[in-house]
Write a protein that holds these residues in place. Sequence first.
Motif, PDB file in Angstrom:
ATOM      1  N   VAL A  81       2.841   2.877   2.864  1.00 54.24           N
ATOM      2  CA  VAL A  81       1.859   2.992   3.933  1.00 54.24           C
ATOM      3  C   VAL A  81       1.814   1.679   4.720  1.00 54.24           C
ATOM      4  O   VAL A  81       1.737   1.671   5.950  1.00 54.24           O
ATOM      5  N   HIS A  82       1.862   0.549   3.998  1.00 59.98           N
ATOM      6  CA  HIS A  82       1.828  -0.775   4.628  1.00 59.98           C
ATOM      7  C   HIS A  82       2.432  -1.780   3.642  1.00 59.98           C
ATOM      8  O   HIS A  82       2.132  -1.728   2.454  1.00 59.98           O
TER       9      HIS A  82
ATOM     10  N   TRP B 284       0.875  -1.171   0.000  1.00 62.63           N
ATOM     11  CA  TRP B 284       0.000   0.000   0.000  1.00 62.63           C
ATOM     12  C   TRP B 284       0.912   1.220   0.000  1.00 62.63           C
ATOM     13  O   TRP B 284       1.827   1.312   0.814  1.00 62.63           O
ATOM     14  N   MET B 285       0.652   2.148  -0.928  1.00 64.39           N
ATOM     15  CA  MET B 285       1.486   3.341  -1.023  1.00 64.39           C
ATOM     16  C   MET B 285       0.622   4.592  -1.138  1.00 64.39           C
ATOM     17  O   MET B 285      -0.511   4.529  -1.606  1.00 64.39           O
ATOM     18  N   ARG B 286       1.195   5.714  -0.694  1.00 63.11           N
ATOM     19  CA  ARG B 286       0.615   7.031  -0.968  1.00 63.11           C
ATOM     20  C   ARG B 286       1.761   7.878  -1.484  1.00 63.11           C
ATOM     21  O   ARG B 286       2.781   8.004  -0.820  1.00 63.11           O
TER      22      ARG B 286
ATOM     23  N   ASP C 286      -3.194  12.495   6.208  1.00 63.94           N
ATOM     24  CA  ASP C 286      -3.436  11.202   5.554  1.00 63.94           C
ATOM     25  C   ASP C 286      -4.193  11.333   4.237  1.00 63.94           C
ATOM     26  O   ASP C 286      -4.270  10.378   3.472  1.00 63.94           O
ATOM     27  N   ALA C 287      -4.759  12.503   3.954  1.00 65.96           N
ATOM     28  CA  ALA C 287      -5.518  12.686   2.718  1.00 65.96           C
ATOM     29  C   ALA C 287      -4.623  12.474   1.504  1.00 65.96           C
ATOM     30  O   ALA C 287      -3.427  12.767   1.544  1.00 65.96           O
ATOM     31  N   GLY C 288      -5.197  11.939   0.428  1.00 64.92           N
ATOM     32  CA  GLY C 288      -4.424  11.781  -0.796  1.00 64.92           C
ATOM     33  C   GLY C 288      -4.814  10.549  -1.581  1.00 64.92           C
ATOM     34  O   GLY C 288      -5.827   9.904  -1.307  1.00 64.92           O
ATOM     35  N   SER C 289      -4.003  10.231  -2.571  1.00 64.27           N
ATOM     36  CA  SER C 289      -4.257   9.094  -3.457  1.00 64.27           C
ATOM     37  C   SER C 289      -3.431   7.897  -3.000  1.00 64.27           C
ATOM     38  O   SER C 289      -2.209   7.975  -2.917  1.00 64.27           O
ATOM     39  N   TYR C 290      -4.125   6.796  -2.749  1.00 63.72           N
ATOM     40  CA  TYR C 290      -3.492   5.565  -2.292  1.00 63.72           C
ATOM     41  C   TYR C 290      -3.516   4.526  -3.403  1.00 63.72           C
ATOM     42  O   TYR C 290      -4.418   4.507  -4.239  1.00 63.72           O
ATOM     43  N   THR C 291      -2.518   3.648  -3.368  1.00 60.18           N
ATOM     44  CA  THR C 291      -2.422   2.571  -4.341  1.00 60.18           C
ATOM     45  C   THR C 291      -2.232   1.257  -3.597  1.00 60.18           C
ATOM     46  O   THR C 291      -1.365   1.161  -2.723  1.00 60.18           O
TER      47      THR C 291
END
Length: 137
Positions: free
Chosen positions: A52-53, A45-47, A96-101
Amino acid sequence: MMFVSAGESNVIGSDKPVTVTVGDNVILPCHLEPPFDVTTLTVEWMRDREYVHVYRSTKDDPGSQEKNFRGRTFLFHEEMIRGNISLKLTNVTELDAGSYTCNVPKLESQVRKGFINLTVEPVENRNKGGQTDDISK
């Protein structure tokens, strides 16, 4: 029950933004379609360019994680056998706001990544109609 190979599953994120209030917990949805057991694969998981994880070698890998997210992210390990790689993020902040992948790099598929946009709303004044600071008579 029908089993599929890893090459037939695509990673699916969310086409609608996910909204959460500061201080709350949120689940960022991501899954494989059709379902596929990813417990032996790496899940990232990335931002932006931050991890992120990270889940690899059948367990979470906090060493790769950006320190801002440490201790606040969780995968549903028991659901990963069904292709659910959704991420729970606790105690959300405006940062934490934003685009996650969500990404399964070794998946032999056309679609290895899912995308999720997280919108964080500030806490409203929860005392509306309640106590006020006005002490005038």
